[in-house]
Design an enzyme around this catalytic site. Structure first.
Site, PDB file in Angstrom:
ATOM      1  N   HIS A  53      -3.558  -2.197  -6.812  1.00  0.00           N
ATOM      2  CA  HIS A  53      -2.819  -0.908  -6.909  1.00  0.00           C
ATOM      3  C   HIS A  53      -3.667   0.023  -7.407  1.00  0.00           C
ATOM      4  O   HIS A  53      -4.011  -0.066  -8.756  1.00  0.00           O
ATOM      5  CB  HIS A  53      -1.646  -1.353  -7.817  1.00  0.00           C
ATOM      6  CG  HIS A  53      -0.957  -2.432  -7.139  1.00  0.00           C
ATOM      7  ND1 HIS A  53       0.231  -3.236  -8.020  1.00  0.00           N
ATOM      8  CD2 HIS A  53      -0.913  -2.942  -6.254  1.00  0.00           C
ATOM      9  CE1 HIS A  53       0.851  -4.096  -7.157  1.00  0.00           C
ATOM     10  NE2 HIS A  53       0.424  -4.069  -5.956  1.00  0.00           N
ATOM     11  N   ASP A  78       0.726  -1.332  -0.009  1.00  0.00           N
ATOM     12  CA  ASP A  78       0.175   0.060  -0.155  1.00  0.00           C
ATOM     13  C   ASP A  78       0.887   1.236   0.085  1.00  0.00           C
ATOM     14  O   ASP A  78       0.352   2.271   0.413  1.00  0.00           O
ATOM     15  CB  ASP A  78      -0.990  -0.050   1.153  1.00  0.00           C
ATOM     16  CG  ASP A  78      -2.043  -1.417   1.069  1.00  0.00           C
ATOM     17  OD1 ASP A  78      -2.640  -1.502   0.028  1.00  0.00           O
ATOM     18  OD2 ASP A  78      -1.797  -1.930   2.128  1.00  0.00           O
TER      19      ASP A  78
END
Lengths: 431, 319
Positions: free
Chosen positions: A43, A13
């Site tokens: 993503h 992340d």
């Protein structure tokens, strides 16, 4: 050829997606190569006009016309999720994502049986959850290790009879172990998998070597190095090699060992989704991440101060990088926004050492007892903070002994800037 | 770690792939339309393939297929394969900036929509044109379709930069299984295309005109009504020579087109092309190799000089 490998040096992340998108927006990229993980990757890429996509199996460069995706044999491929993802891409103006995709026939398949087994096991763990995403990726890897010759693979989708046999064997084994699984009959699963084979280009190992010689490629890592199956903090890890190792191996097979720049991505705050050590966690940080909501499999998205100790360790186990991309710098930006309204700024700090530990030493890969002991130490460790730096990129560079080459101040490619002139500068070092 | 936000439902996925492979992609036709879609109407139209900043080396490619009943399910099968064509051309680097146009051919003597022509597209917008094609379904049963009208349109109503700027012909593939009428009739040309001709144009002249700017191929697939019928093959061999190609597997049509272009552009020889196909996981190499053996062996590509207006050249000189 100017290939670049992108990995996350935290727990995931940090912004690999937006960095890969920026790379594809600023130079002619032929193919984004995925080399680990599977459909559980998330993503996020945002375009200036507000369009957004959470890339799971397609490369994060897919918004850029003509940029292809290759799923290497190290990826666990989920054709069901892939179909839904392609549909969403079409809805946000990318109708040809499936046409730009190649998949290695040797890659393992994630199936509804893996997924159901994954969930059954995680539920059985009760409070000791590992933070699995519930998509069956780890389960597919485990089955592939236990039954390498019978595990369903991508190329099997071209042979319905063979696939039927392998799915039935898989279902029977998992049912024998875990009881009835919440998954559809094999016969009902077949059309989805054969439909996938009809629609998507399935290639063999040699394909990637050709691609790597045809144009610039970006290797897009999934998850984060601190979750690595061998070097992460056991048992809170993923069934995936999240370092550069797979990408290095693929390059070497193509006769291009070492022919790629290594880029590490870090976020100005260290985050973790799922349980496990996060030494600098600070629940009082006034931060939220709308893309990572609380979910039943990983729980709450956790924020902590920049953990240079953990990131230093990630750098060591990954074998170092040529440069860093530092994202979310808008959080550390000026106290007033562009329209001069005061911003609620979190008081971000930087942790260079823990109370009992100055530095985490990498161990040999795969020594899980050692990794579990390390995890136990980390769960007891307390962070020691220095004052918030005035110049974050310089402070990170100093703490990690590695240059910060790219800074990101917003989710879009337009919010990125090359820091100093480096090999990342568009056009620099081009062939 | 991330989260799985995309649906993983098996029934859903099967349906999505079914749609993505175009099983019901002829939505315009399937919704009951029986007139040509405005976007595909040849009347008064000129279709252009032009260079642009994004596509400086445009290469015009046209694929026209028979949509009458005699071809049975052929158009739908083709449709599922054709969108991959662009990907195949680009992935293997056979053509730098391919621009593909789809069109459909029927029978002007009895069909409501005898000619449909899309636009040259360099991305998947060509799928949109496919979706607008009306599938006639009828068919006269006299083994003749109005291919001559389609060839007439290609000869006189297309403008392509690959030829005008670089002296390279475009590629025209006609997929069908019947004969053409012996002349493009002035009355039909006026009604469907809008040109005011004083007299009919003989088929031979139409072919001469179209092959001047278009490398023209006739693909006769197996599984169609008259496949293997020597009369049809001989008819097209007489007009196009070895560019009339028999295909023993309809599924191989996309690969055949890609390889034909790869050969024509001298990007590959036949062996390399078949190797590319195998590497791309194609099961069609046998069919393609058989179909193209005549083209690959001893093939020589002649790039004509920039065209001088009025030059009259006949036949297929490129082969």
């Amino acid at each position: 050829m100017n290939h670049t490998m992108v990995v996350d040096l935290g727990y995931g992340d940090a912004g690999k997606g937006t960095v890969v998108d920026w790379l594809c927006a600023t130079r002619p990229v032929h193919t984004v190569v995925r080399f680990n993980g599977g459909a559980q990757a998330a993503h996020n890429v945002v375009l200036p006009d507000g369009r957004h996509h959470t890339f799971a199996q397609f490369g994060a460069g897919t918004f850029r016309p003509g940029v292809r995706t290759h799923l290497s044999r190290h990826v666990v491929v989920d054709p069901l999720a892939l179909a839904a993802e392609a549909d969403h891409l079409a809805a946000v103006g990318v109708p040809d994502a499936l046409d730009r995709l190649t998949v290695d026939g040797e890659a393992l398949l994630a199936t509804p049986y893996h997924r159901a087994a994954n969930r059954a096991r995680e539920i059985a763990r009760g409070a000791d959850r590992h933070g699995s995403c519930g998509l069956g990726v780890g389960e597919a890897v485990a089955y592939g290790l236990a039954h390498p010759d019978e595990a369903p693979r991508v190329a099997d989708c071209r042979s319905p009879a063979l696939l039927r046999r392998r799915l039935a064997a898989l279902r029977d084994r998992l049912t024998a172990e875990l009881g009835p699984l919440d998954a559809p009959p094999v016969e009902d699963c077949l059309p989805a998998f054969t439909g996938f084979a009809r629609r998507v280009a399935i290639v063999d190992r040699a394909h990637l070597a050709g691609v790597l010689r045809a144009g610039t490629c970006v290797f897009e890592g999934a998850q984060g190095v601190l979750l690595d199956e061998w070097h992460g903090f056991h048992p809170y890890t993923t069934w995936s090699t999240t370092t550069f190792a797979n990408a290095d191996g693929l390059l070497a097979e193509a006769g291009l060992a070492g022919e790629a720049r290594r880029l590490g991505v870090l976020r100005v705050v260290t985050t973790r989704h799922g349980p496990g050590p996060l030494v600098t966690e600070d629940p009082t940080l006034p931060l939220t991440d709308p893309r990572n909501p609380t979910n039943p499999w990983q729980g709450r998205f956790r924020f902590g101060h920049f953990d240079a100790v953990a990131h230093r360790y990630a750098l060591d186990v990954a074998g170092g990088v040529d440069g860093l991309a530092l994202t979310h710098l808008d959080l550390a930006g000026p106290a007033r926004s562009a329209d001069d309204r005061p911003r609620r700024r979190p008081r971000l700090r930087l942790c260079r050492r823990y109370d009992t530990i100055d530095r985490l030493e990498p161990g040999p890969p795969g020594d899980l007892d050692r990794q579990a002991a390390l995890t136990a130490r980390l769960l007891r460790a307390r962070p020691v903070y220095d004052d918030a730096p005035a110049d974050w990129p310089a402070a990170v560079e100093d703490a990690l002994g590695t240059p910060v080459e790219l800074t990101s101040h917003s989710p879009t490619a337009e919010g990125k800037a090359v820091r100093n002139r480096t090999a990342l500068t568009p056009g620099a070092g081009a062939r | 770690m991330g989260s799985g936000i995309w649906s993983t439902d098996v029934y859903d996925a099967a349906d999505r792939y079914r749609r993505a492979t175009g099983a019901s992609a002829f939505s315009y036709s399937d919704s009951g339309a029986r007139t040509v879609h405005a976007a595909l109407d040849p009347r008064g139209a000129v279709r252009e393939s032009r260079d642009s900043a994004e596509h400086p080396q445009s290469l015009a490619i046209t694929v026209l297929f028979d949509v009458t009943g005699s071809m049975g399910n052929v158009p739908r099968v083709l449709q599922t394969k054709l969108p991959q064509l662009l990907g195949l051309l680009l992935r293997q680097g056979y053509a730098r900036d391919p621009q593909i146009m789809f069109g459909a051919i029927g029978d002007a003597t009895c069909d409501r929509v005898p000619l449909q022509v899309g636009q040259f597209e360099s991305d998947n917008r060509m799928d949109d044109d496919l979706g607008r094609i009306v599938l006639e379904g009828g068919g006269g049963g006299q083994m003749t379709e109005s291919y001559e009208l389609a060839l007439y349109f290609m000869a006189r109503h297309t403008a392509i930069d690959c030829w005008e700027k670089r002296g390279r012909r475009g590629y025209l593939f006609v997929i069908g299984d019947e004969l053409a009428y012996p002349r493009a009739k002035a009355r039909e040309v006026a009604r469907l295309i809008g040109d005011d001709l004083r007299e009919d144009v003989p088929l031979r002249q139409v072919v001469d005109e179209v092959t001047r700017r278009w490398d023209t191929y006739y693909l006769l697939p197996a599984g169609s009504a008259y496949a293997g019928n020597r009369k049809v093959l001989d008819f097209w061999r007489g007009l196009l020579g070895q560019n009339a190609v028999e295909l023993d597997d309809l599924d191989a049509v996309c690969e055949t087109i890609a390889l034909t272009i790869g050969l024509g552009e001298q990007a590959i020889d036949l062996d390399e092309g078949l190797r590319d196909l195998r590497r791309a996981g194609s099961a069609a190499t046998g069919t393609v190799s058989k179909a193209l053996a005549r083209l690959g062996g001893g093939r020589r590509t002649e790039v004509s000089p920039l065209p001088a207006p009025g030059t009259k050249r006949g036949g297929v000189s490129r082969l």
